[in-house]
Write an enzyme that holds these catalytic residues in place. Structure first.
Site, PDB file in Angstrom:
ATOM      1  N   VAL A 192       0.811  -1.328  -0.097  1.00 47.97           N
ATOM      2  CA  VAL A 192       0.095  -0.031   0.273  1.00 47.97           C
ATOM      3  C   VAL A 192       0.970   1.219  -0.063  1.00 47.97           C
ATOM      4  O   VAL A 192       0.327   2.378  -0.333  1.00 47.97           O
ATOM      5  CB  VAL A 192      -0.944   0.051   1.085  1.00 47.97           C
ATOM      6  CG1 VAL A 192      -2.071  -1.060   1.322  1.00 47.97           C
ATOM      7  CG2 VAL A 192      -0.270   0.090   2.404  1.00 47.97           C
ATOM      8  N   LYS A 193       2.187   1.103   0.243  1.00 46.56           N
ATOM      9  CA  LYS A 193       3.124   2.428   0.155  1.00 46.56           C
ATOM     10  C   LYS A 193       3.325   2.678  -1.121  1.00 46.56           C
ATOM     11  O   LYS A 193       2.983   2.238  -2.111  1.00 46.56           O
ATOM     12  CB  LYS A 193       4.242   2.184   1.132  1.00 46.56           C
ATOM     13  CG  LYS A 193       3.831   1.529   2.586  1.00 46.56           C
ATOM     14  CD  LYS A 193       3.489   2.393   3.468  1.00 46.56           C
ATOM     15  CE  LYS A 193       2.659   2.134   4.830  1.00 46.56           C
ATOM     16  NZ  LYS A 193       3.333   1.365   5.822  1.00 46.56           N
TER      17      LYS A 193
END
Ligand SMILES: *Cc1c(COP(=O)(O)O)cnc(C)c1O
Length: 386
Positions: A192-193
């Site tokens: 998700v980064k």
């Protein structure tokens, strides 16, 4: 062949809060690494470390297998240990504080600024004692914390600053890049980064001694590795301290190197989507976007709005989910987790954090989002808050 995108979500109608981008260039790089003979501790590790550190503008990078491991390495390199306090903002992912516990030290939670959810320097000042060894500054949602204010408190007292910059690669504070604002800065490469290595992380620093210590710590506390011993024609090695196996494999570093080339473009895409949200939300009184200070830019890992008092956030969350919008909440105050309750932390420690955590909601944010996606989210939020 055009780049193919593999979407992280199977359900096309559902808009997740975050989503990685894997292209053919990534797949090619991973396959090359797989057949190169080096699966781990090979040449791609230092190549990725140097490329990432150079991109950030820091002297050294130490690749590890999670952002959490990077934080743990930072605690060890700074010498945090039993009897020390480390000040951590209440609103963050639990790992920011857990790394303090790993080293036998005590997390002391500071309150946050209600309009940014960044660590509040006034609250930090009120919590500093002779036991304070370090401050963890979290660049919440992608906005750098107030590093000058924190340094003014820390420097004269010999307190170190660790940046948990997991949300903020590419953000700028008063003309200086995140990753160059603290003694050690930690990044995560979770999917998700901004950039992913599946799992992974990096600690960056300008201090060569601390970088060398973190490289040893991620390798069981052993100063040499298989490759360096092969090169030296030696077999003996020494374990100088109790370290961990936090190594990031070459195959994953290959993915990171391929992804790094698109990082700047992804940051710009996130900032463009944030502006679309800001504009679309300007007429919705029920939800106020978090503020970005005028002296810094926001890399927008997250796009977070604060709902007006009196609106039932959990009801809004359920309604958004029912509408196919992958809303989320980042975060409940860390010290309210049951593990921290068992350690003796009690509700009431950080009133601004507790109030904010009941009213915030995270909206979808990832580089491939379209203007129509933004309109769809804001339409759903308008119905959900009505
Ligand atoms: C993602 C994240 C971490 C930990 O990263 P992992 O790679 O998942 O271990 C730490 N702090 C913050 C604020 C994060 O968002």
């Amino acid at each position: 062949m055009p780049d193919r995108e593999i979407r992280g979500e199977a359900e096309p109608a559902f808009l997740p809060y975050g989503r990685q981008e894997i292209a053919d260039v990534d797949i090619k790089a991973v396959v090359e690494a797989l057949v190169s003979g080096w699966l781990t501790t090979g040449p791609r590790v230092s190549e990725f470390e140097q490329a990432f550190a150079a991109h950030i503008g820091a002297g050294e990078g130490v690749a590890v297998n999670s952002g959490t491991a990077a934080l743990h390495c930072a605690m060890r390199a700074i010498g945090v240990g039993a009897g020390d306090d480390v000040i951590v903002p209440a609103i963050t992912f639990a790992a920011s504080a857990n790394a303090v516990l790993y080293e036998g030290a005590t997390p002391v939670f500071a309150d946050i600024e209600p309009d940014t959810l960044l660590i509040d320097p006034a609250s930090v000042a009120a919590r500093i004692t002779p036991k304070t060894r370090a401050i963890v500054a979290v660049d919440y949602a992608g906005q750098p914390a107030d590093y000058d204010a924190l340094a003014a408190l820390a420097k004269p007292r010999g307190i170190r600053i660790i940046a948990d910059a997991c949300h903020a690669p590419g953000a700028v504070y008063k003309g200086r890049a995140t990753g160059t604002l603290a003694d050690i800065s930690c990044f995560s490469f979770h999917p998700v980064k901004h950039l992913t290595t599946c799992e992974g992380g990096m600690a960056v620093t300008d201090d060569a001694g601390m970088a060398a210590h973190m490289r040893r710590f991620r390798n069981h506390g052993i100063g040499s590795d298989h490759r360096s011993r092969e090169a030296a024609g030696a077999h003996a090695y020494d374990m100088a301290e109790l370290g961990f196996n936090y190594r990031l494999p070459d195959v994953q570093c290959a993915l990171g190197l391929a992804q790094l080339k698109r990082l700047s473009g992804w940051v710009e895409a996130r900032q463009r989507i944030a502006r679309l949200y800001d504009d679309a939300l300007a007429s919705l009184a029920e939800a106020v976007p978090l503020k970005t200070h005028s002296d810094r830019t926001n890399a927008h890992h997250l796009y977070v709005v604060r709902l007006m008092d009196g609106i039932d956030r959990d009801r809004v969350f359920s309604r958004l989910r029912a509408d196919g919008i992958g809303a989320n909440v980042h975060y409940a105050p860390v010290y309210l987790h049951s593990h921290y309750a068992k350690l003796g932390y009690k509700p009431g420690l950080c009133p601004a954090a507790e109030a904010a955590s009941r009213q915030i909601i995270t909206l979808p944010m990832f580089p491939a989002m379209t203007e129509a996606d933004v309109r769809r989210v804001v339409g759903a939020l308008t119905r959900a808050t009505a």
